[in-house]
Design a protein around this motif. Sequence first.
Motif, short mmCIF file in Angstrom:
data_model
loop_
_atom_site.label_atom_id
_atom_site.label_comp_id
_atom_site.label_asym_id
_atom_site.label_seq_id
_atom_site.Cartn_x
_atom_site.Cartn_y
_atom_site.Cartn_z
N LEU A 1 3.17 11.85 -3.43
CA LEU A 1 3.31 12.44 -2.27
C LEU A 1 1.85 12.62 -1.24
CD1 LEU A 1 5.75 15.40 -3.12
CD2 LEU A 1 6.22 13.38 -1.57
N GLY A 2 0.83 13.10 -2.15
CA GLY A 2 -0.31 13.15 -1.62
C GLY A 2 -1.02 11.85 -0.98
N MET A 3 -0.44 10.88 -1.54
CA MET A 3 -1.05 9.39 -1.14
C MET A 3 -0.02 9.12 0.17
SD MET A 3 -1.55 7.56 -4.48
CE MET A 3 -2.26 6.13 -3.86
N LEU B 1 0.93 -1.13 -0.04
CA LEU B 1 0.01 0.14 -0.09
C LEU B 1 0.98 1.22 0.09
CD1 LEU B 1 -2.82 1.17 0.10
CD2 LEU B 1 -2.61 1.24 2.74
N LEU B 2 0.72 2.12 -0.87
CA LEU B 2 1.72 3.22 -1.11
C LEU B 2 1.77 4.13 0.07
CD1 LEU B 2 1.27 4.35 -4.77
CD2 LEU B 2 3.31 3.17 -3.69
N ALA B 3 0.53 4.23 0.61
CA ALA B 3 0.26 5.19 1.74
C ALA B 3 0.82 4.66 3.11
CB ALA B 3 -1.23 5.52 2.12
N GLY B 4 0.89 3.27 3.23
CA GLY B 4 1.47 2.64 4.39
C GLY B 4 0.29 2.72 5.32
N VAL B 5 0.67 2.46 6.72
CA VAL B 5 -0.18 2.42 7.58
C VAL B 5 0.77 2.83 8.82
CG1 VAL B 5 -2.13 1.30 6.78
CG2 VAL B 5 -0.49 0.10 8.18
N PRO B 6 0.03 3.20 10.25
CA PRO B 6 0.67 3.44 11.49
C PRO B 6 1.71 2.13 11.95
CG PRO B 6 -1.18 4.40 11.62
CD PRO B 6 -1.41 3.71 10.25
N ASN C 1 3.60 15.91 -11.73
CA ASN C 1 2.29 15.67 -11.32
C ASN C 1 2.50 14.18 -10.92
OD1 ASN C 1 0.12 17.55 -12.58
ND2 ASN C 1 1.80 17.71 -14.00
N ALA C 2 3.09 13.42 -11.31
CA ALA C 2 3.25 11.84 -10.53
C ALA C 2 3.76 11.94 -9.17
CB ALA C 2 4.09 11.03 -11.52
#
Length: 372
Positions: A188-190, A159-164, A182-183
């Motif tokens: 970064l936003g994710m 998962l690109l965002a990861g989790v705690p 833009n990529a």
Amino acid sequence: MLIGVPKEIKNHEYRVGLTPASVRELSAHGHKIMIETGAGAGIGMDDAAYQRAGAEIMADAAGLFAAAEMIVKVKEPQPAECRMLRPGQILFTYLHLAPDPEQAKLLMDSGCIAIAYETVTDERGRLPLLAPMSEVAGRMAVQVGAVSLQKANGGFGVLLAGVPGVPPGRVAVLGGGVVGTNAARIALGMGADVTILDKSIGRLAQLDDLYGPHLKTAFATTEAIEEAVFHADLIIGAVLVPGASAPKLVTRAMLGQMRRGAVLVDVAIDQGGCFETSRPTTHDDPTYIVEGVVHYCVANMPGAVPRTSTFALAQATLPYALKLADHGWKAALRADPHLLAGLNVAEGRIMHPAVAAALGETLHDPGRMLAA
């Protein structure tokens, strides 16, 4: 001028060359617009919307190509469309000829005047007609890459965002231009760990100013590219040499040192791709796997979001279409060197230096033709 807009026939291509607003603007300049029936269905614009804007609806592409003085499209003409072009007819669309000798030959054989969106420039050397689709493709690259990383799709299961307590995915972006910027923004936003590589220190400084410590930057040496690629979960190819074939930055040999289930998204595939193992794919069958690495190489990524893409593209191309229609192609190109940079093929000859070099064809001087 009589302007024709055919329905796109490339696999899952739903964009259209003109919006009703563009038709209305061209009509106000005294031009006649023909739209192939159903051409705007993919963006939610039916034939009636185009008729209200002043267009005539044509039953088929053959009649439209036969009548029109200028063809306005989105994607490169397919072989059947190339064979409907005729001497002196203007073709205004994306071409991407460097990796496509078959299309180049068909356009040369037709005798048409082929002006490519992707090589039109502006006063600062930018590519104003490529930029809108580069923005879309760059943002989509992270989106499709994230999906491809899912285990069921062959990916590593990250998962690109990861989790705690679990680190985010690593994203390497090769190229800091419009696509790469833009990529990086979306990644970064994710919440991903993002590194962007480029050959321009000035560009890296701009990106550092823009995103600060959240974005890692690196000068794109071979060693830096290898370091980034070998540790990344998602690699986005975002390099561009206007009109020319993309450089191969990731070789087949490098795949062996990448993690199994990593994902390559090659946004440069229209220009031949920047990964050695890239080959064009379609929205029907977007990915394949080489040595355990997932490759996403769809050649018309923005076609998946046609409404956004069409409106972004049409507002960029309209001023140039008006110049060509109002003044004719020779006068328009003589008056505007930036539009002249878009001329790729004319009267059977290659007119763009990067295209000629990539195809091994003789380069002809457009100045002589325009002076005649």
